[in-house]
Design a protein around this motif. Structure first.
Motif, PDB file in Angstrom:
ATOM      1  N   VAL A 159       0.846  -1.195   0.000  1.00 19.63           N
ATOM      2  CA  VAL A 159       0.000   0.000   0.000  1.00 19.63           C
ATOM      3  C   VAL A 159       0.881   1.244   0.000  1.00 19.63           C
ATOM      4  O   VAL A 159       1.889   1.304   0.717  1.00 19.63           O
ATOM      5  CB  VAL A 159      -0.932  -0.007   1.235  1.00 19.63           C
ATOM      6  CG1 VAL A 159      -1.678   1.303   1.351  1.00 19.63           C
ATOM      7  CG2 VAL A 159      -1.911  -1.178   1.144  1.00 19.63           C
ATOM      8  N   TYR A 160       0.483   2.234  -0.807  1.00 13.82           N
ATOM      9  CA  TYR A 160       1.250   3.469  -0.928  1.00 13.82           C
ATOM     10  C   TYR A 160       0.320   4.674  -0.757  1.00 13.82           C
ATOM     11  O   TYR A 160      -0.906   4.551  -0.904  1.00 13.82           O
ATOM     12  CB  TYR A 160       1.930   3.535  -2.298  1.00 13.82           C
ATOM     13  CG  TYR A 160       2.886   2.387  -2.544  1.00 13.82           C
ATOM     14  CD1 TYR A 160       4.195   2.425  -2.079  1.00 13.82           C
ATOM     15  CD2 TYR A 160       2.469   1.251  -3.248  1.00 13.82           C
ATOM     16  CE1 TYR A 160       5.073   1.379  -2.295  1.00 13.82           C
ATOM     17  CE2 TYR A 160       3.340   0.191  -3.468  1.00 13.82           C
ATOM     18  CZ  TYR A 160       4.631   0.257  -2.992  1.00 13.82           C
ATOM     19  OH  TYR A 160       5.487  -0.786  -3.204  1.00 13.82           O
ATOM     20  N   PRO A 161       0.875   5.849  -0.447  1.00  9.67           N
ATOM     21  CA  PRO A 161       0.050   7.049  -0.340  1.00  9.67           C
ATOM     22  C   PRO A 161      -0.807   7.255  -1.582  1.00  9.67           C
ATOM     23  O   PRO A 161      -0.358   7.018  -2.705  1.00  9.67           O
ATOM     24  CB  PRO A 161       1.079   8.170  -0.159  1.00  9.67           C
ATOM     25  CG  PRO A 161       2.225   7.492   0.524  1.00  9.67           C
ATOM     26  CD  PRO A 161       2.289   6.113  -0.080  1.00  9.67           C
ATOM     27  N   SER A 162      -2.041   7.676  -1.357  1.00 12.13           N
ATOM     28  CA  SER A 162      -3.106   7.901  -2.349  1.00 12.13           C
ATOM     29  C   SER A 162      -3.895   6.629  -2.642  1.00 12.13           C
ATOM     30  O   SER A 162      -4.932   6.694  -3.304  1.00 12.13           O
ATOM     31  CB  SER A 162      -2.578   8.501  -3.659  1.00 12.13           C
ATOM     32  OG  SER A 162      -1.987   7.517  -4.486  1.00 12.13           O
ATOM     33  N   ASP A 163      -3.436   5.473  -2.151  1.00 15.72           N
ATOM     34  CA  ASP A 163      -4.208   4.243  -2.313  1.00 15.72           C
ATOM     35  C   ASP A 163      -5.427   4.259  -1.399  1.00 15.72           C
ATOM     36  O   ASP A 163      -5.399   4.794  -0.293  1.00 15.72           O
ATOM     37  CB  ASP A 163      -3.352   3.013  -1.974  1.00 15.72           C
ATOM     38  CG  ASP A 163      -2.384   2.650  -3.074  1.00 15.72           C
ATOM     39  OD1 ASP A 163      -2.592   3.103  -4.216  1.00 15.72           O
ATOM     40  OD2 ASP A 163      -1.418   1.912  -2.799  1.00 15.72           O
ATOM     41  N   GLU A 164      -6.489   3.657  -1.884  1.00 23.15           N
ATOM     42  CA  GLU A 164      -7.681   3.463  -1.066  1.00 23.15           C
ATOM     43  C   GLU A 164      -7.554   2.112  -0.378  1.00 23.15           C
ATOM     44  O   GLU A 164      -7.211   1.114  -1.013  1.00 23.15           O
ATOM     45  CB  GLU A 164      -8.925   3.494  -1.952  1.00 23.15           C
ATOM     46  CG  GLU A 164     -10.185   3.897  -1.239  1.00 23.15           C
ATOM     47  CD  GLU A 164     -11.241   4.342  -2.221  1.00 23.15           C
ATOM     48  OE1 GLU A 164     -11.978   3.467  -2.705  1.00 23.15           O
ATOM     49  OE2 GLU A 164     -11.333   5.554  -2.518  1.00 23.15           O
TER      50      GLU A 164
END
Length: 225
Positions: A159-164
């Motif tokens: 999971v990375y930033p901007s992922d839901e």
């Protein structure tokens, strides 16, 4: 002789295309179809015309032989439209593991189905054997997710930033949020429903982050296998 083949050769020269293979690639068609253009056995269709529309060529000149009102110039063949991401994984049957609804507290309320008795299955692409789907219930996540829609969830993915993501907390609570940042010992999340403020959670309170794959078409639903 001012036929289509001659005009196509002029187009290739202006665009710097060296062969019919390069012309086929530029237009997104087969080499066999390009050969038919040059032999006069078929006409230009909408797909190549759309490709040529990205240049400064007059389409009337290409199809009807009318002279262009200006001298065409070479332009980049690439479109401004990004290519769609490649499909990764294999088609799997994702169990519909529950019905999900966001509550007034900003948390998720999921009516889980027994693992051995899912509501049905969604045919979708993923490399994660633990992937599952959820059916949206109610209007609480509108307009991002509407009642009756399905979303896929991948517990295996990074999971990375901007992922839901679906956030699983150590006390059993669950949330569907967008990860904004993660640093030091905390993570900040944005709510799908804009009525709720961003929240900051200590990492020690988070047991897992499951990547939300996005909408899965209802046509992928299978009531049983």
């Amino acid at each position: 002789m001012d036929d289509l083949a001659t005009r196509l050769k002029q187009v290739m020269a202006e665009l710097g295309l060296k062969s019919s293979v390069e012309l086929a690639t530029f237009c997104g068609v087969s080499q066999g179809l390009v050969a038919q253009w040059f032999s006069g056995t078929t006409r230009l269709g909408p797909k190549p015309l759309k490709a040529f529309a990205r240049t400064q060529f007059s389409l009337d000149w290409l199809t009807d032989g009318k002279l262009p009102k200006y001298r065409p110039v070479a332009v980049e063949a690439a479109s401004d439209v990004e290519d769609a991401p490649a499909i990764i994984g294999t088609p799997r049957l994702l169990p519909v593991a529950g019905r999900v609804q966001a509550g007034e507290d900003g948390l998720l309320h999921i009516d889980d189905f027994p693992p051995e008795q899912p509501e049905g299955y969604m045919v979708w692409f993923t490399s994660c054997v633990e992937a599952y789907a959820l059916r949206v219930r109610g209007e609480s996540m509108s307009p991002r997710y509407l009642p009756g829609e399905f979303v896929g969830v991948d517990p295996c993915a990074d999971v990375y930033p901007s992922d839901e993501v679906i956030v699983l907390l150590s006390d059993g609570r669950r949330m569907i949020k967008r990860l904004l940042w993660q640093r030091d010992d905390q993570a900040c999340f944005e709510s799908v429903n804009k009525d709720f403020q961003n929240i900051v959670v200590d990492l020690e309170e988070i047991t897992a982050l499951h990547l939300v794959l996005g909408h899965i078409p209802k046509s992928a639903f299978r009531p049983s296998v």
